[in-house]
Design an enzyme around this catalytic site. Sequence first.
Site, PDB file in Angstrom:
ATOM      1  N   CYS A   1       0.828  -1.208   0.000  1.00 16.50           N
ATOM      2  CA  CYS A   1       0.000   0.000   0.000  1.00 16.50           C
ATOM      3  C   CYS A   1       0.867   1.265   0.000  1.00 16.50           C
ATOM      4  CB  CYS A   1      -0.980  -0.054   1.175  1.00 16.50           C
ATOM      5  SG  CYS A   1      -2.425   1.008   0.961  1.00 16.50           S
TER       6      CYS A   1
ATOM      7  N   HIS B   1      -3.581  -5.098   0.267  1.00 13.50           N
ATOM      8  CA  HIS B   1      -3.327  -5.632   1.605  1.00 13.50           C
ATOM      9  C   HIS B   1      -3.354  -7.162   1.601  1.00 13.50           C
ATOM     10  CE1 HIS B   1      -3.808  -1.789   3.925  1.00 13.50           C
ATOM     11  NE2 HIS B   1      -4.375  -1.455   2.783  1.00 13.50           N
TER      12      HIS B   1
ATOM     13  N   GLU C   1      -2.375  -9.143   3.882  1.00 18.73           N
ATOM     14  CA  GLU C   1      -2.707  -9.714   5.197  1.00 18.73           C
ATOM     15  C   GLU C   1      -4.216  -9.921   5.323  1.00 18.73           C
ATOM     16  OE1 GLU C   1      -4.061  -5.746   5.691  1.00 18.73           O
ATOM     17  OE2 GLU C   1      -2.217  -6.485   4.793  1.00 18.73           O
TER      18      GLU C   1
END
Length: 387
Positions: A268, A361, A363
């Site tokens: 990001c 993202h 994660e």
Amino acid sequence: MSARPDTSTHNTIRNPRPALLVLEDGTTFRGRSFGAEGETFGEAVFATGMTGYQETLTDPSYRGQVVVATAPHIGNTGWNDEDDESRQVWVAGLVVRDIARMPSNWRSRRSLPDELTAQGVVGITDVDTRALTRHLRERGSMRVGISTTATDPAALRAQVLQQPSMAGRDLVDDVTVTAAEVIPAVGEHRFTVAAIDLGIKSRTPYRMAERGITTHVLPATTSFAELQAIGADGVFFSNGPGDPATTDGPRDLLRQVLEAQIPYFGICFGNQVFGRALGFGTFKLKYGHRGINQPVMDLTTRKVEITAHNHGFAVDAPIGEAVDTPYGVATVSHVCLNDDVVEGLELRRDGKLAAFSVQYHPEAAAGPHDASYLFDRFVQLMSGEAN
């Protein structure tokens, strides 16, 4: 954050007051308040996730932004003590069509309105969020004000016009840690990573810990000497808020990392800083990508992933071209299939991967998990096995 009393069995909006929302162009919506009373200002952006509002509201990347939820019904799962992505709610305000009157989930400890009230965050419900989202798509993200006290749209708009725009704002200092924090590896320790906190989400070090990585989360002002003292096998730059064009300090630090040929992975905001370190520019998107359903193609594998996004800026790099830099050859590695926005970069030396980043993202605490392989790619990079 300490646990608060369980309010999940009670009505979540007590004596709601009228609320007013005014965009900088004068567009006005009226609704009812929930959460804290008062006034709030920020950049109006819309997020398309059907789930994961707790993760969204605690994402530091939303600092200074008023989030418009496109999903019509928000708050039905309440608020728990496990899914926060950081130490607090970061959004400047929340706009929804229909706030849940009563949460219902076995993990809920309190309601969304109660949590926003406790943290001083203003919310407005009973808003036609479909019309508001269409307006932002057509006109672009813009400044906005929400008030539970003002009744005159012209007066509130005058305050909105006094607010700073997101372009040119440096917000990293607001969200970064003030001292180093260490998240140990789970099981056998394999690598040590220095993670520069530009607004990191808690799930990211957890994903690294799962892979035997001990992560040192460091302030954004960390010097290269301080980074070197950790003896890191790799360096990670996190997500974060604001305009990447303002982050000269992190950019210069990353250039030193690349000169030292330390393996690098960024996500990001870390992708945008990587782009700047390589010599590319950045620009503000009309309304950005925010949600958990963005299709991205990994150009190195030709696979398509559904990914989680939160960004209003992008890297201005040529797709399909190799660019010589002082640190190696840079290429665009990922693109968004909706609008061809650059979603990833990679750097190669002598044909071998040396550093990489993505704009989204991996994660993905609220899902999806198509991109979790990128943490494995980082492990391969640090072990010298990446191609």
